[in-house]
Write a protein that holds these residues in place. Sequence first.
Motif, PDB file in Angstrom:
ATOM      1  N   ALA A  27       0.833  -1.207   0.000  1.00  0.00           N
ATOM      2  CA  ALA A  27       0.000   0.000   0.000  1.00  0.00           C
ATOM      3  C   ALA A  27       0.865   1.253   0.000  1.00  0.00           C
ATOM      4  N   GLU A  28       1.965   1.206   0.734  1.00  0.00           N
ATOM      5  CA  GLU A  28       2.887   2.353   0.760  1.00  0.00           C
ATOM      6  C   GLU A  28       3.514   2.592  -0.604  1.00  0.00           C
ATOM      7  N   ALA A  29       3.557   1.545  -1.444  1.00  0.00           N
ATOM      8  CA  ALA A  29       4.111   1.675  -2.798  1.00  0.00           C
ATOM      9  C   ALA A  29       3.033   2.060  -3.815  1.00  0.00           C
ATOM     10  N   GLY A  30       1.808   2.317  -3.334  1.00  0.00           N
ATOM     11  CA  GLY A  30       0.743   2.752  -4.228  1.00  0.00           C
ATOM     12  C   GLY A  30      -0.189   1.662  -4.698  1.00  0.00           C
ATOM     13  N   VAL A  31      -0.019   0.455  -4.150  1.00  0.00           N
ATOM     14  CA  VAL A  31      -0.866  -0.674  -4.533  1.00  0.00           C
ATOM     15  C   VAL A  31      -2.199  -0.614  -3.779  1.00  0.00           C
ATOM     16  N   GLU A  44     -10.257  -6.081   8.697  1.00  0.00           N
ATOM     17  CA  GLU A  44     -10.853  -4.750   8.730  1.00  0.00           C
ATOM     18  C   GLU A  44      -9.971  -3.757   9.464  1.00  0.00           C
ATOM     19  N   GLN A  45      -9.329  -4.200  10.530  1.00  0.00           N
ATOM     20  CA  GLN A  45      -8.450  -3.310  11.288  1.00  0.00           C
ATOM     21  C   GLN A  45      -7.228  -2.913  10.461  1.00  0.00           C
ATOM     22  N   VAL A  46      -6.639  -3.881   9.761  1.00  0.00           N
ATOM     23  CA  VAL A  46      -5.482  -3.579   8.910  1.00  0.00           C
ATOM     24  C   VAL A  46      -5.876  -2.589   7.822  1.00  0.00           C
ATOM     25  N   ALA A  47      -7.002  -2.849   7.151  1.00  0.00           N
ATOM     26  CA  ALA A  47      -7.451  -1.962   6.078  1.00  0.00           C
ATOM     27  C   ALA A  47      -7.780  -0.576   6.622  1.00  0.00           C
ATOM     28  N   ARG A  48      -8.411  -0.526   7.782  1.00  0.00           N
ATOM     29  CA  ARG A  48      -8.763   0.762   8.385  1.00  0.00           C
ATOM     30  C   ARG A  48      -7.519   1.576   8.713  1.00  0.00           C
ATOM     31  N   CYS A  51      -6.079   2.907   5.444  1.00  0.00           N
ATOM     32  CA  CYS A  51      -6.912   3.974   4.881  1.00  0.00           C
ATOM     33  C   CYS A  51      -6.777   5.259   5.694  1.00  0.00           C
ATOM     34  N   ASP A  52      -6.630   5.132   7.008  1.00  0.00           N
ATOM     35  CA  ASP A  52      -6.444   6.314   7.869  1.00  0.00           C
ATOM     36  C   ASP A  52      -5.169   7.056   7.522  1.00  0.00           C
ATOM     37  N   ARG A  53      -4.223   6.351   6.901  1.00  0.00           N
ATOM     38  CA  ARG A  53      -2.964   6.976   6.490  1.00  0.00           C
ATOM     39  C   ARG A  53      -3.029   7.495   5.054  1.00  0.00           C
ATOM     40  N   GLY A  54      -4.214   7.414   4.460  1.00  0.00           N
ATOM     41  CA  GLY A  54      -4.376   7.893   3.094  1.00  0.00           C
ATOM     42  C   GLY A  54      -3.971   6.884   2.042  1.00  0.00           C
TER      43      GLY A  54
END
Length: 241
Positions: A27-31, A44-48, A51-54
């Motif tokens: 996700a940090e690489a734009g995936v 859900e916690q991981v995804a949340r 997402c909270d980090r944009g």
Amino acid sequence: MQMLSGKVALVTGGGRGLGAAICETLAEAGVVAIVADIQAELAEQVARDLCDRGLEAVALPLDITNDAQVETTIQKIVDQHGKIDFLINNAGADVTLSVEELSIADWDKVMSVNLRAPFVLSKLILPLMKQQGSGHIVNISSTASKRTWANASVYHSSKWGLMGLSHSLHVEGRPHGVKVTAVVAGGMRTPFLLDRFPDIDPNVLQDPKNVADTVRYVLMQPAETVIPEVMVIPIRETSWP
């Protein structure tokens, strides 16, 4: 190196441990990280958190041993995102018992998660990748696929089998621009080891983030290059020479 921004990755067992680290790193690489886990609340916690980090992440409950659910989940991802660029077969299970003590049901359960499910997922997603003309399947293996120790017969069998599946997929995918890589991971500081073996010395294990970084590196290789297998072990790994 290939840029990963805008790619879509399905990560099994993404709710904790190495799976969560892979979701974060990608996700940090734009995936767009599809965090799939049988424990929906963990996914859900991981995804949340991402997402909270944009960052882009979606949680999906997934029992990878349920063929119908796997098929439905893949279709849902394609319907929502139009493609699946990366499949990370990360989810794993183990029962640490001797051959005499290991039940047939335990054998079937571990093999179903560690070997059968990666086959089913790959079987369903490979045609999509071939149609796209690109894609990458990463199978998270283990040093247990290279040597053996006591009370781990089903884990060894599943991981040795996963290596065979991975290299077979590599041969079949190459003519169609689809890459397949087996990541042989040594011991990590994850619940998979720490929860089951409380006496283990965490200092001889590695941060799962380091293995996740290797997964990202493998995925970033130029289109003309593929890494079929790579081993990542702690500098103090005791289960490997």
